[in-house]
Design a protein around this motif. Structure first.
Motif: not given
Length: 858
Positions: A843-847, A812-817, A406-413
């Motif tokens: 980066g930011l995960v948007v689900i 896909k990734g591991n969460f923090y915060g 679930h979700g899509r990851t967007f890398a920080l600028p």
């Protein structure tokens, strides 16, 4: 942009490429060394048959050269070329690399092996009998683990003749930090077809910058059509990492089974060298085998991700992939890409999944394939790693299993650690980038980050949308300020901090005064027993319905306890109010008063025993810059009353254990959807249970209710949980905290902070959030959920009335915060019912959630 490639003519005599084979002409050996020795030296007389062999052999290292001292990139393999000579016959030679440390005179000298020993002609082998003169070429390789010390390296060659006599020579090289060079493709053991282009890919990297890359491709000596190409590539200034690709055609008459060796070397902007381990491939006939296909498929993929496919064959025209549902075996989709001529090999490509929201959570089998340039074309299918026998049977293809997360990851600028996330109704998502003193802005319409962030204060952390939706509050944890940022637009360039209205906080000091009264004489004696100056750096921040700002503080090394506070930003100069109601009350023979919100105090100690001491309180009118005043009294409560009469905000609390107020540097702050309830969650408690402290603050002149110590302690006793995140539902009926489990507590009175339920979630907690319309047990079934995130990348959906699972989202990734939940935003398809926002190292995960992602209510 590339500078032109230069293909150089084959080098002769001192060619940089040297075959790894043994052989060479027999020469006359002189007493002083190999032919070419000093003039006038007589040749050695050949030994008579039967004479004992007492003469040592002779070894001379030709490469690396003696002068100038050769530079070698630390970690690179080193080519050693040596000439071997003996009057009767050489037996074997060894090469190794040593580091010399210590002093022989002091008894500290050591020889440390940095490069593994190589033996020629090899273990169990021997040179042919009677070989008296030959040249040997071998690569020596770094020892494991790799020693990255920059120093001189001594290359040692030791030659043994057939009778056991030995001779050695040493050659020094200097190890430097040159570029890292790697030949990506082809790889050693590959087979390349006659008459077809061979694609060579080389990666090069150096932090200071890469200047030039040299690539050498050579066939064996004696081929009908020679292959010996040297290609040089120069790089633009400031190039620190790049991948270079070139196509080299294998001669059509290259001998079957013949070897092609590829060498790559580079120099950085400082002139330091680096090289890759050489790669050797063999030549095969065209049209005899279908392509060999290998795929890289991670265990978890997002619906917009790619898989990597590499194909080896007779010129690769097409590469594709097939997706199957793992449960049913039904083909979901097929995708391929066709290349333009020349059709090189090997060919590597990334192929998209091209999946949609309905595919989130689905398990897949993945097969890849490739078509070559033959007529008719040959098709090969994916193989397991390490298997070199191709297959043209799709049913026999290797299948990898993957989960569409679930979700899509967007890398920080910009790389950095994000402190908090906030979402506004316009579709803007704000992230506090703590390392760059700015906010990153992701927009739902464009599905990407704005190029430039919003500059704010020092080390921004907590974020919260004000009751004015055009204003975002930012807690600047590297300062003592809270920023107000205008965000009422969909144009990031128009978003900026309202600098004139940045909130500045005053210093907070707490005093403790011991009060002793002699019952017989009535004389009062006073003493200051403690004085604590806390860190005033805001960390997490929210705003109540009453317009007051609540925040936790981030401790410093000299002010280690954290605190929780509120202030009224409508005042000209807001005075922070420390929340203390959750503190533990003690007792003793003497009363001890804790004094909050005074500028300073002093005790006037009367030396006359029969006269009472006097407490002086110095302060200013609440929320104003001045004027300053002082009040005095022997009775602390009366002194405080006098100060309050002059509009002071001073407070006295009897017998408060000041240490019980101390919090850590991760105290979370949350607000209910209607902002009537504010919550603080004590995190980072070194394994012990955390506390939840609540404030009820609807519209009015002052906060209405603070959680007393007895209810805070009661919840700790009943829940006994860590706090990794906390959330409050839409109207303040229930609070959820995530620790080793997820637990819910009531917020109403008299059932304040009473444990309502526990869900046994994952132990590794992260953020938690409610459905935006959740109202505890009064929720509609579709809204009666909360979301609990784990550091392992799973979000569990929990029914907040029955405390059971209603869905699980794997990412896909591991969460923090933090974890944030909103309704659909502008630009979302109509099937999206909720959006979740979380943080990973990527980066930011948007689900985007659809109705089917949440199981029906019980």
């Amino acid at each position: 942009m590339r500078f032109p490639i230069r293909r150089l003519a084959a080098l002769v005599a001192t060619a940089a490429f040297i075959w790894s084979c043994d052989g060479g002409p027999t020469v006359t050996r002189f007493g002083s060394g190999i032919s070419g020795g000093p003039t006038g030296t007589a040749p050695v007389v050949p030994p008579a048959p039967g004479d004992p062999d007492t003469e040592a052999p002779l070894v001379r290292i030709q490469v690396p050269v003696a002068t100038p001292i050769q530079l070698i990139n630390v970690g690179d393999s080193i080519l050693v070329v040596a000439r071997l000579n003996d009057d009767r016959g050489v037996a074997r030679v060894t090469f190794t690399g040593l580091r010399m440390v210590g002093d022989p005179d002091l008894g500290t000298f050591q020889e440390i092996q940095r490069y593994r020993t190589v033996v020629a002609p090899g273990a169990g082998a021997s040179f042919r009998a009677g070989l008296t003169d030959t040249i040997v070429r071998r690569y020596i390789h770094p020892a494991t683990p790799l020693d990255t010390t920059l120093d001189s390296l001594i290359i040692v060659a030791v030659l043994t003749d057939a009778s056991g006599n030995t001779h050695s020579e040493r050659r020094r090289v200097d190890l430097v930090t040159g570029p890292e060079v790697d030949i990506i493709s082809p790889t050693t053991g590959d087979e390349v077809p006659q008459g077809r282009p061979m694609t060579v890919q080389v990666s090069v990297e150096h932090l200071d910058g890469v200047d030039e890359l040299t690539l050498q491709v050579a066939g064996e000596a004696g081929w009908p059509t020679p292959l010996n190409e040297t290609i040089q590539q120069t790089f633009p200034a400031n190039t620190t990492i790049d991948t270079f690709e070139v196509s080299v055609t294998v001669p059509a008459d290259a001998p079957l089974g013949g070897r092609i060796t590829i060498n790559a070397s580079a120099v950085d902007v400082n002139g330091n060298p680096g090289s890759a381990a050489p790669v050797t491939v063999t030549v095969r006939a065209v049209g005899t085998l279908p392509p060999r296909v290998y795929q890289t498929v991670p265990a978890k993929l997002e619906m917009s991700d790619f898989i990597t496919v590499t194909a080896h064959g007779d010129g690769i025209r097409t590469i594709g992939r097939i997706l199957y549902d793992r449960g049913t075996g039904v083909e979901i989709s097929r995708f391929d890409t066709t290349f333009a001529a020349p059709f090189g090999s090997p060919r590597t490509v990334q192929l998209p999944l091209n999946l949609g929201l309905d595919d989130q959570g689905r398990k897949l089998h993945v097969v890849s394939y490739a078509l070559d340039d033959n007529t008719p074309q040959l098709t090969g299918y994916s193989l397991p790693a390490g298997i070199n026998v191709p297959t043209s049977n799709e049913a026999a293809a290797h299948r990898d299993t993957t989960l569409v997360t679930h979700g899509r990851t967007f890398a920080l600028p910009r790389n950095g650690v994000v402190g908090d996330v906030a979402v506004d109704p316009l579709g803007n998502v704000f992230l506090s980038n703590t390392q760059f003193n700015l906010l990153e802005v992701w927009q739902n319409q464009s599905k990407g980050f704005a190029a430039n962030g919003i500059a704010v204060g020092s080390l921004p952390w907590g974020l919260f949308l004000s009751s004015d939706p055009d204003t975002l509050l930012v807690a600047n944890s590297g300062a003592t300020t809270i920023s107000r940022v205008f965000v009422g637009t969909t144009t990031p360039a128009s978003m900026r901090e309202d600098l004139p209205n940045r909130i500045r906080t005053r210093e907070t000091v707490v005093f403790q005064v011991r009060y002793t009264r002699d019952d017989a004489t009535g004389v009062i004696k006073l003493a200051i027993v403690d004085q604590v100056a806390y860190s005033d750096r805001p960390q997490y921040v929210v705003e109540s319905q009453g317009g007051r700002v609540y925040y936790s503080t981030r401790p410093t090394s000299s002010a280690t306890p954290g605190t929780i506070r509120w202030l009224d930003p409508s005042l000209p100069f807001p005075d922070p109010q420390q929340i203390h109601n959750y503190g533990v009350r003690g007792g003793g023979a003497d009363a001890v008063y804790t004094i909050f919100n005074a500028d300073s105090i002093a005790i006037e100690v009367n030396a006359v025993v029969e006269v009472s001491d006097v407490l002086h309180i110095y302060d200013h009118p609440y929320g104003q810059i001045g004027p300053d005043f002082s009040v005095s009294d022997s009775i602390p409560l009366d002194a405080a009353a006098k100060a309050v009469a002059l509009q002071s905000d001073v407070q006295l609390v009897a017998n408060l254990e000041l240490g019980s107020l101390a919090l850590t540097d991760t105290t979370f702050v949350a607000a209910s959807g209607d902002r009537t309830w504010i919550g603080f969650g004590e995190g980072n408690t070194a394994g012990g249970p955390g506390r939840l402290m609540m404030v009820n603050d609807p519209v009015g002149p002052a906060p209405g209710f603070f959680s007393p110590s007895v209810t805070v302690v009661d919840l700790v006793h009943n829940a006994s949980e860590k706090v990794f995140g906390m959330a409050i539902d839409s109207t303040g009926l229930q609070v959820t905290s995530h620790g080793l489990q997820t637990y819910m507590a009531a917020l109403d009175v008299p059932f304040h902070l009473r444990l309502e339920g526990v869900y046994d979630s994952f132990d590794n907690g992260a953020g938690v959030a409610y459905h935006p319309r959740a109202k505890s047990t009064l929720s509609q079934p579709d809204h009666r959920v909360s979301f609990s995130a784990t550091t392992s990348g799973v979000v569990e959906i929990i029914d907040v009335a029955h405390y059971n699972n209603r869905g699980r989202l794997v990412t896909k990734g591991n969460f923090y915060g933090p974890l944030r939940v909103s309704g659909p935003l502008p630009g979302d398809p109509p099937t999206v019912i909720l959006k979740l926002f979380a943080l990973t190292d990527g980066g930011l995960v948007v689900i985007d959630l659809q109705a089917g992602d949440i199981n029906p209510a019980p």
